[in-house]
Design a protein around this motif. Structure first.
Motif, PDB file in Angstrom:
ATOM      1  N   ALA A 126     -14.078  20.518  28.514  1.00 48.23           N
ATOM      2  CA  ALA A 126     -12.950  20.768  29.419  1.00 48.23           C
ATOM      3  C   ALA A 126     -11.618  20.706  28.687  1.00 48.23           C
ATOM      4  N   ALA A 127     -11.553  19.948  27.584  1.00 47.51           N
ATOM      5  CA  ALA A 127     -10.310  19.833  26.831  1.00 47.51           C
ATOM      6  C   ALA A 127     -10.096  20.988  25.864  1.00 47.51           C
ATOM      7  N   GLY A 128     -11.012  21.924  25.828  1.00 44.82           N
ATOM      8  CA  GLY A 128     -10.884  23.069  24.934  1.00 44.82           C
ATOM      9  C   GLY A 128      -9.773  24.025  25.345  1.00 44.82           C
ATOM     10  N   PRO A 129      -9.573  25.064  24.565  1.00 41.71           N
ATOM     11  CA  PRO A 129      -8.454  25.984  24.823  1.00 41.71           C
ATOM     12  C   PRO A 129      -8.676  26.915  26.009  1.00 41.71           C
ATOM     13  N   ARG A 130      -9.900  27.026  26.499  1.00 48.88           N
ATOM     14  CA  ARG A 130     -10.189  27.972  27.572  1.00 48.88           C
ATOM     15  C   ARG A 130      -9.945  27.322  28.933  1.00 48.88           C
ATOM     16  N   ARG A 131      -8.983  27.845  29.649  1.00 49.93           N
ATOM     17  CA  ARG A 131      -8.602  27.312  30.947  1.00 49.93           C
ATOM     18  C   ARG A 131      -9.722  27.455  31.976  1.00 49.93           C
ATOM     19  N   VAL A 132     -10.467  28.556  31.874  1.00 51.21           N
ATOM     20  CA  VAL A 132     -11.541  28.803  32.839  1.00 51.21           C
ATOM     21  C   VAL A 132     -12.609  27.719  32.732  1.00 51.21           C
ATOM     22  N   LEU A 133     -12.978  27.355  31.504  1.00 47.60           N
ATOM     23  CA  LEU A 133     -13.980  26.305  31.314  1.00 47.60           C
ATOM     24  C   LEU A 133     -13.467  24.971  31.844  1.00 47.60           C
ATOM     25  N   ASP A 134     -12.210  24.683  31.594  1.00 42.50           N
ATOM     26  CA  ASP A 134     -11.615  23.436  32.073  1.00 42.50           C
ATOM     27  C   ASP A 134     -11.710  23.337  33.597  1.00 42.50           C
ATOM     28  N   VAL A 151     -15.526  23.071  34.830  1.00 39.15           N
ATOM     29  CA  VAL A 151     -16.154  21.781  34.575  1.00 39.15           C
ATOM     30  C   VAL A 151     -15.563  20.706  35.479  1.00 39.15           C
ATOM     31  N   MET A 152     -14.238  20.634  35.535  1.00 36.89           N
ATOM     32  CA  MET A 152     -13.603  19.546  36.273  1.00 36.89           C
ATOM     33  C   MET A 152     -13.784  19.693  37.777  1.00 36.89           C
ATOM     34  N   ARG A 153     -13.735  20.921  38.313  1.00 41.42           N
ATOM     35  CA  ARG A 153     -13.934  21.089  39.756  1.00 41.42           C
ATOM     36  C   ARG A 153     -15.376  20.781  40.142  1.00 41.42           C
ATOM     37  N   LEU A 171     -18.070  13.543  42.168  1.00 39.62           N
ATOM     38  CA  LEU A 171     -17.281  12.336  42.392  1.00 39.62           C
ATOM     39  C   LEU A 171     -17.102  12.029  43.872  1.00 39.62           C
ATOM     40  N   ALA A 172     -17.192  13.058  44.717  1.00 36.90           N
ATOM     41  CA  ALA A 172     -16.961  12.877  46.154  1.00 36.90           C
ATOM     42  C   ALA A 172     -18.122  12.183  46.858  1.00 36.90           C
ATOM     43  N   PHE A 173     -19.312  12.154  46.239  1.00 35.99           N
ATOM     44  CA  PHE A 173     -20.480  11.560  46.887  1.00 35.99           C
ATOM     45  C   PHE A 173     -20.528  10.058  46.640  1.00 35.99           C
ATOM     46  N   PRO A 174     -20.648   9.233  47.695  1.00 32.92           N
ATOM     47  CA  PRO A 174     -20.812   7.784  47.493  1.00 32.92           C
ATOM     48  C   PRO A 174     -22.122   7.490  46.769  1.00 32.92           C
ATOM     49  N   GLY A 175     -22.058   6.567  45.813  1.00 30.13           N
ATOM     50  CA  GLY A 175     -23.224   6.287  44.992  1.00 30.13           C
ATOM     51  C   GLY A 175     -24.426   5.812  45.784  1.00 30.13           C
ATOM     52  N   LEU A 176     -24.220   4.849  46.675  1.00 32.17           N
ATOM     53  CA  LEU A 176     -25.340   4.320  47.448  1.00 32.17           C
ATOM     54  C   LEU A 176     -25.935   5.373  48.371  1.00 32.17           C
ATOM     55  N   LEU A 177     -25.100   6.269  48.893  1.00 34.29           N
ATOM     56  CA  LEU A 177     -25.614   7.332  49.748  1.00 34.29           C
ATOM     57  C   LEU A 177     -26.521   8.266  48.959  1.00 34.29           C
ATOM     58  N   VAL A 224     -16.311   9.412  33.171  1.00 35.95           N
ATOM     59  CA  VAL A 224     -16.345   9.452  31.705  1.00 35.95           C
ATOM     60  C   VAL A 224     -15.740  10.749  31.191  1.00 35.95           C
ATOM     61  N   ALA A 225     -16.083  11.873  31.823  1.00 31.72           N
ATOM     62  CA  ALA A 225     -15.544  13.162  31.388  1.00 31.72           C
ATOM     63  C   ALA A 225     -14.028  13.215  31.550  1.00 31.72           C
ATOM     64  N   ARG A 226     -13.510  12.674  32.646  1.00 28.63           N
ATOM     65  CA  ARG A 226     -12.055  12.647  32.847  1.00 28.63           C
ATOM     66  C   ARG A 226     -11.366  11.818  31.773  1.00 28.63           C
ATOM     67  N   LEU A 227     -11.961  10.680  31.431  1.00 31.48           N
ATOM     68  CA  LEU A 227     -11.379   9.829  30.399  1.00 31.48           C
ATOM     69  C   LEU A 227     -11.338  10.548  29.055  1.00 31.48           C
ATOM     70  N   VAL A 228     -12.447  11.181  28.687  1.00 35.95           N
ATOM     71  CA  VAL A 228     -12.517  11.882  27.411  1.00 35.95           C
ATOM     72  C   VAL A 228     -11.547  13.058  27.395  1.00 35.95           C
ATOM     73  N   ARG A 229     -11.484  13.807  28.478  1.00 33.02           N
ATOM     74  CA  ARG A 229     -10.559  14.939  28.553  1.00 33.02           C
ATOM     75  C   ARG A 229      -9.110  14.475  28.412  1.00 33.02           C
ATOM     76  N   GLY A 230      -8.758  13.371  29.114  1.00 32.12           N
ATOM     77  CA  GLY A 230      -7.396  12.869  29.018  1.00 32.12           C
ATOM     78  C   GLY A 230      -7.034  12.414  27.613  1.00 32.12           C
TER      79      GLY A 230
END
Length: 278
Positions: free
Chosen positions: A103-111, A114-116, A122-128, A156-162
């Motif tokens: 996601a941190a690469g130069p291609r905006r489409v991939l970013d 991946v992130m969306r 991320l929206a799903f509760p873990g226990l559910l 983890v992906a958000r942290l690495v991308r940031g």
């Protein structure tokens, strides 16, 4: 006449003591988890052993609802707790790091793609998610750990991308590109060093998050079988006998709490040290 300690000196003393407190809280359950299985005996109920008996002769922590020795179960149960949390953490890291770098690469489409997509996870509760998985009949250790690890991928992906998109890192990346270095050299040699420190700090704190999720799943009966010596399973299995045999509940609960609190204190200490160096 000595002066009373100021608030600043008291805070400094507390900070100096905190590593010992964190080491004690984290070290005791870890030692039990690592060395306990070698010291534990057979967890099968002894002939004539009565269920939910308080501590006494032959049973230092009493027996559980099945008549098994609680001390033996506690010594055996830590390995599954720590092993499951570490395995889930490894799954989240192995999947999240490549996705974050992609996601941190130069291609905006991939970013955006991946992130969306990770935002949906991320929206799903873990226990559910674990409850849905259990409803499909997948209750074994493999599925529990795999899904718990997959739920950590977005963070983890958000942290690495940031970390990879930080201004200092991007300047060096652009310079390496202008020098003709390829994707592998840039990401595996330069960016890997840039994200290693924040990733290690996050992993220490995320261990408690994964531990809490797995313990909650086992407590609700969504993971390991009811006969497993896992600490969370022991708490759930013996909760009805809390007042007649409290050791069967309080000892594994105390070890789980100590593991989580000790890990959080250790992370706080590391973060405070990093802020002091900045």
């Amino acid at each position: 006449m000595t002066r009373p300690p100021t608030r600043t000196s008291r805070d400094a003393t507390a900070r100096r003591r905190r590593p010992w407190l964190a080491a004690a809280l984290l070290g005791v359950p870890l030692l039990v988890a690592l060395l306990g299985p070698a010291a534990a005996g057979d967890d099968a109920p002894l002939p004539g052993a009565l269920p939910s008996r308080p501590p006494g002769s032959g049973h230092p922590l009493g027996t559980d609802v099945l008549g098994r020795d609680v001390l033996t179960l506690v010594l055996e149960g830590g390995a599954s707790v720590v092993g499951s949390a570490l395995a889930a953490l490894a799954v989240g890291t192995l999947l999240g790091v490549p996705l974050g770098l992609l996601a941190a690469g130069p291609r905006r489409v991939l970013d955006e793609t991946v992130m969306r997509t990770l935002d949906l996870v991320l929206a799903f509760p873990g226990l559910l998610v674990l409850m849905t998985l259990a409803a499909t009949g997948r209750r074994d250790w493999f599925w529990l750990v795999t899904v718990a690890g997959a739920l950590q991928v977005p963070a983890v992906a958000r942290l690495v991308r940031g970390a990879a998109l930080a201004p200092g890192a991007r300047t060096v990346v652009e310079a390496l590109r202008m020098q003709g270095h390829g994707w592998g050299y840039i990401h595996l040699r330069h960016l890997a060093r840039e994200v290693a420190a924040p990733l290690a700090t996050d992993a220490a704190g995320r261990f408690s998050t994964v531990l809490y999720l797995l313990a909650s799943a086992n407590f609700l009966g969504l993971g390991l079988p009811a006969s497993a010596p896992d600490w969370a399973v022991l708490i759930e299995r013996n909760s009805d006998a809390l007042f007649t045999q409290p050791a069967a509940v309080l000892v594994p609960a105390g070890l789980l709490t100590s593991l989580c609190v000790g890990g959080n204190l250790l992370v706080d200490r590391v973060l405070a040290r990093e802020r002091g160096r900045a």
